[in-house]
Design a protein around this motif. Structure first.
Motif, short mmCIF file in Angstrom:
data_model
loop_
_atom_site.label_atom_id
_atom_site.label_comp_id
_atom_site.label_asym_id
_atom_site.label_seq_id
_atom_site.Cartn_x
_atom_site.Cartn_y
_atom_site.Cartn_z
N CYS A 78 -12.46 1.69 2.97
CA CYS A 78 -12.26 1.35 1.55
C CYS A 78 -13.38 1.93 0.68
CB CYS A 78 -12.17 -0.15 1.37
SG CYS A 78 -10.65 -0.87 2.05
N HIS B 23 -1.91 5.17 2.99
CA HIS B 23 -2.97 4.18 3.20
C HIS B 23 -2.58 3.21 4.31
CE1 HIS B 23 -5.13 5.76 -0.10
NE2 HIS B 23 -4.41 5.20 -1.07
N GLY B 24 -1.34 2.76 4.29
CA GLY B 24 -0.88 1.87 5.35
C GLY B 24 -0.97 2.52 6.72
N ALA C 54 -6.19 -0.61 -3.40
CA ALA C 54 -4.91 -1.09 -2.87
C ALA C 54 -5.13 -2.26 -1.90
CB ALA C 54 -4.16 0.05 -2.19
N VAL C 55 -6.12 -2.14 -1.02
CA VAL C 55 -6.41 -3.22 -0.07
C VAL C 55 -6.88 -4.46 -0.82
CG1 VAL C 55 -7.97 -3.95 1.79
CG2 VAL C 55 -6.83 -1.72 1.91
N TRP D 98 -3.86 -6.16 -2.39
CA TRP D 98 -3.05 -6.81 -1.36
C TRP D 98 -3.70 -8.11 -0.91
CZ3 TRP D 98 -4.54 -6.00 4.15
CH2 TRP D 98 -3.72 -6.72 5.02
N LEU E 10 -7.75 3.63 -1.71
CA LEU E 10 -7.43 2.73 -0.60
C LEU E 10 -8.09 1.38 -0.84
CD1 LEU E 10 -6.37 2.04 2.27
CD2 LEU E 10 -8.50 3.03 3.14
N LEU F 178 0.82 -1.21 0.00
CA LEU F 178 0.00 0.00 0.00
C LEU F 178 0.85 1.26 0.00
CD1 LEU F 178 -2.57 -0.98 2.77
CD2 LEU F 178 -2.84 -1.21 0.31
#
Length: 154
Positions: free
Chosen positions: A112, A17-18, A121-122, A125, A118, A13
């Protein structure tokens, strides 16, 4: 955010965001033998392991649960929280004392929805984690049940 946390989540991320996700985390501990979740039950949280190990297992009728994979330091435990109907596809048990970051699934899903970047990206992942775990499960099951050599990829 703990600077030593270099999990796949934070590598996958963008930093902002992380950091946002880590602000929603809480630290938890589980003794050896604790069941974190059971296959088929409601998936309402997920974890990133700080220390210890967690076995991911699958029920097999007429047998003990089969360990599909063991995860440890900086690895994601739980992905079913992201995909409807939000029920666990596997079970999980602490195979040593575990310290982890715990995330509330509804909070993260709301984050999200509110921030599509975000969310993308989540999703990427978690999707990468699911793909890796499926490959691992395939290999493990072939090792257990298939004739010798049938699990090799060409």
């Amino acid at each position: 955010m703990n600077a030593s946390l270099t999990s796949s989540m934070l590598r996958a991320l963008p930093a902002e965001h992380g950091e946002r996700l880590m602000h929603s985390a809480r630290e938890v501990s589980f003794p050896l033998g604790t069941r974190l979740f059971e296959e088929g039950r409601r998936a309402d949280r997920f974890w990133i392991v700080r220390t210890g190990t967690v076995a991911l297992d699958m029920r097999v009728p007429g047998r003990r649960a089969v360990v599909i994979e063991t995860v440890g330091h900086n690895e994601l435990v739980g992905w079913s929280w992201l995909f409807g109907p939000h029920t666990w596809h596997l079970g999980a048990e602490a195979t040593s004392p575990v310290r982890a970051y715990e995330f509330d699934a509804e909070v993260v899903r709301a984050m999200c929805r509110a921030d599509p970047a975000l969310g993308m990206a989540v999703s990427q992942w978690v999707g990468d984690t699911v793909a890796r775990r499926l490959r691992s499960a395939r290999t493990r099951l072939l090792d257990m049940y298939a004739p010798y050599g049938s699990g090799s990829l060409r």
